[in-house]
Design a protein around this motif. Structure first.
Motif, short mmCIF file in Angstrom:
data_model
loop_
_atom_site.label_atom_id
_atom_site.label_comp_id
_atom_site.label_asym_id
_atom_site.label_seq_id
_atom_site.Cartn_x
_atom_site.Cartn_y
_atom_site.Cartn_z
N LEU A 107 -34.99 -85.25 2.28
CA LEU A 107 -33.56 -84.95 2.26
C LEU A 107 -33.31 -83.60 1.66
O LEU A 107 -32.19 -83.05 1.67
N GLY A 108 -34.27 -82.91 1.00
CA GLY A 108 -33.94 -81.55 0.50
C GLY A 108 -34.03 -81.50 -0.92
O GLY A 108 -33.71 -82.51 -1.67
N GLN A 109 -34.19 -80.28 -1.67
CA GLN A 109 -34.29 -80.23 -2.92
C GLN A 109 -33.17 -80.47 -3.90
O GLN A 109 -33.29 -81.15 -4.80
N GLY A 110 -32.08 -80.08 -3.17
CA GLY A 110 -30.75 -80.45 -3.75
C GLY A 110 -30.46 -81.95 -3.63
O GLY A 110 -30.01 -82.43 -4.83
N ALA A 111 -30.83 -82.56 -2.77
CA ALA A 111 -30.54 -84.26 -2.99
C ALA A 111 -31.59 -84.76 -3.92
O ALA A 111 -31.33 -85.77 -4.56
N ALA A 112 -32.97 -84.23 -4.25
CA ALA A 112 -33.56 -84.81 -4.89
C ALA A 112 -33.44 -84.51 -6.36
O ALA A 112 -33.34 -85.42 -7.27
N LEU A 113 -32.52 -83.24 -6.69
CA LEU A 113 -32.06 -82.88 -8.02
C LEU A 113 -30.96 -84.11 -8.26
O LEU A 113 -31.06 -84.63 -9.39
N GLN A 114 -30.11 -84.10 -7.20
CA GLN A 114 -28.97 -84.99 -7.54
C GLN A 114 -29.38 -86.53 -7.92
O GLN A 114 -29.03 -87.13 -8.68
N THR A 115 -30.14 -86.99 -7.13
CA THR A 115 -31.14 -88.45 -7.34
C THR A 115 -31.31 -88.32 -8.75
O THR A 115 -31.11 -89.26 -9.60
N GLY A 116 -32.30 -87.38 -9.35
CA GLY A 116 -32.74 -87.47 -10.66
C GLY A 116 -31.60 -87.13 -11.70
O GLY A 116 -31.83 -88.19 -12.74
N ILE A 117 -30.71 -86.63 -11.40
CA ILE A 117 -29.45 -86.50 -12.43
C ILE A 117 -28.77 -87.85 -12.48
O ILE A 117 -28.38 -88.22 -13.72
N GLU A 118 -28.66 -88.32 -11.41
CA GLU A 118 -27.95 -89.64 -11.43
C GLU A 118 -28.74 -90.68 -12.18
O GLU A 118 -28.28 -91.48 -12.93
N TRP A 119 -30.02 -90.58 -11.82
CA TRP A 119 -30.89 -91.73 -12.49
C TRP A 119 -30.90 -91.48 -14.04
O TRP A 119 -30.92 -92.46 -14.91
N VAL A 120 -31.00 -90.17 -14.46
CA VAL A 120 -30.98 -90.08 -15.96
C VAL A 120 -29.74 -90.23 -16.47
O VAL A 120 -29.72 -91.00 -17.49
N LYS A 121 -28.69 -90.17 -15.95
CA LYS A 121 -27.28 -90.52 -16.41
C LYS A 121 -26.98 -92.06 -16.53
O LYS A 121 -26.50 -92.50 -17.67
N THR A 122 -27.38 -92.80 -15.59
CA THR A 122 -27.41 -94.15 -15.47
C THR A 122 -28.37 -95.21 -16.24
O THR A 122 -27.90 -95.80 -16.87
N HIS A 123 -29.67 -94.56 -16.36
CA HIS A 123 -30.71 -95.34 -16.87
C HIS A 123 -31.21 -95.05 -18.31
O HIS A 123 -31.93 -95.53 -18.84
N THR A 124 -30.67 -93.95 -18.91
CA THR A 124 -31.16 -93.30 -20.06
C THR A 124 -30.03 -92.96 -20.69
O THR A 124 -28.81 -92.65 -20.55
N SER A 125 -30.01 -92.79 -22.32
CA SER A 125 -29.11 -91.83 -23.11
C SER A 125 -29.58 -90.48 -23.48
O SER A 125 -29.00 -90.02 -24.31
#
Length: 268
Positions: A107-125
């Motif tokens: 999907l591209g680097q921007g999409a990969a970064l957004q996925t990572g950011i969303e995961w950290v926001k949702t699954h971690t403190s």
């Protein structure tokens, strides 16, 4: 593929993978009204509980294990977002202790970064994230120092720059021209006025990364994230960082033509 890419921000079900948790210098601080200079102490310590490294990964099997191993003396929370690689990047990253989530297609680097950011926001403190390239260009010690600098100075985010101090002299001429051009025009288009607008090494506090929502899936995301960070009105700094240019990393870097394409993406 275009249909998949355009629907990325509407569907989060693309991402699969494990969710296990694996075991200075004077620089400018910017605000809306003034610029001050403070000194950062280089902390010799491992940053564990409140910081996650996010590494967008696409066909990086040759380097990703080395990159993770270099990070682990300083960070234990490492997330690789495998962006539809057709090599063994995900397997290698997981074997070296990283948490891995995957896109089934590229999907591209921007999409990969957004996925990572969303995961950290949702699954971690996590209170901080660091975006870190997978090609071996970045120095983990710089990442650690940027997080410490942000904490000590109560900043919203810290952005790496290869053009502060004397580091810019090591940048190949063509790349320097491309990066300077993109930085200048990106600033005019509403982003931050930076010396290095397309440096992938960033340390963002939760106050900052919780307001990031990338829509450009590919390389234009680097200018887009700066524009979104500017709108947070959080205090920030650029921080001098070292970039290692190998034949491998230079083959994946920005050309002047790519810089033009990025600007076209931003304007349209």
């Amino acid at each position: 593929l275009n249909a998949h890419r355009s629907s990325f921000h509407r569907q989060r079900s693309y991402c699969t993978g494990d969710v296990s948790f694996p075991s200075m210098l004077a620089v400018p601080i910017h605000s809306r009204r003034h610029t001050a200079y403070k000194s950062a102490r280089i902390a010799i310590m491992r940053i564990d509980d409140d910081t996650w490294i996010i590494i967008p990964t696409y066909n990086e099997g040759q380097m990703i294990g080395t990159v993770i191993d270099a990070l682990t003396p300083y960070f234990s929370r490492i997330l690789c977002v495998d962006d539809g690689s057709n090599d063994n990047s995900a397997k290698i990253a997981r074997s070296h202790g990283a948490t891995v989530i995957t896109h089934p297609i590229n999907l591209g680097q921007g999409a990969a970064l957004q996925t990572g950011i969303e995961w950290v926001k949702t699954h971690t403190s996590a209170r901080w994230i660091v975006t870190f390239d997978a090609d071996g260009q970045h120095d983990p010690k710089d990442a650690r120092s940027m997080v410490e600098y942000g904490k000590e100075n109560q900043l919203g985010f810290v952005l790496g720059s290869r053009f502060l101090e004397r580091h810019g002299k090591s940048v190949p001429l063509r790349r320097r021209l491309a990066l300077r051009t993109v930085a200048f025009i990106s600033g005019l288009l509403g982003g931050l006025r930076l010396s290095d607008a397309h440096n992938g090494l960033r340390a963002l506090s939760r106050d900052a990364f919780s307001q990031v929502q990338l829509n450009h899936n590919r390389m234009a995301h680097a200018s887009e994230i700066n524009s979104q960070l500017a709108r947070t009105h959080l205090p920030y700094a650029e921080y001098p960082v070292h970039i290692t240019y190998s034949d491998y990393s230079q083959a994946k870097g920005q050309s002047l033509l790519n810089g033009v394409n990025i600007l076209v993406d931003l304007m349209w």
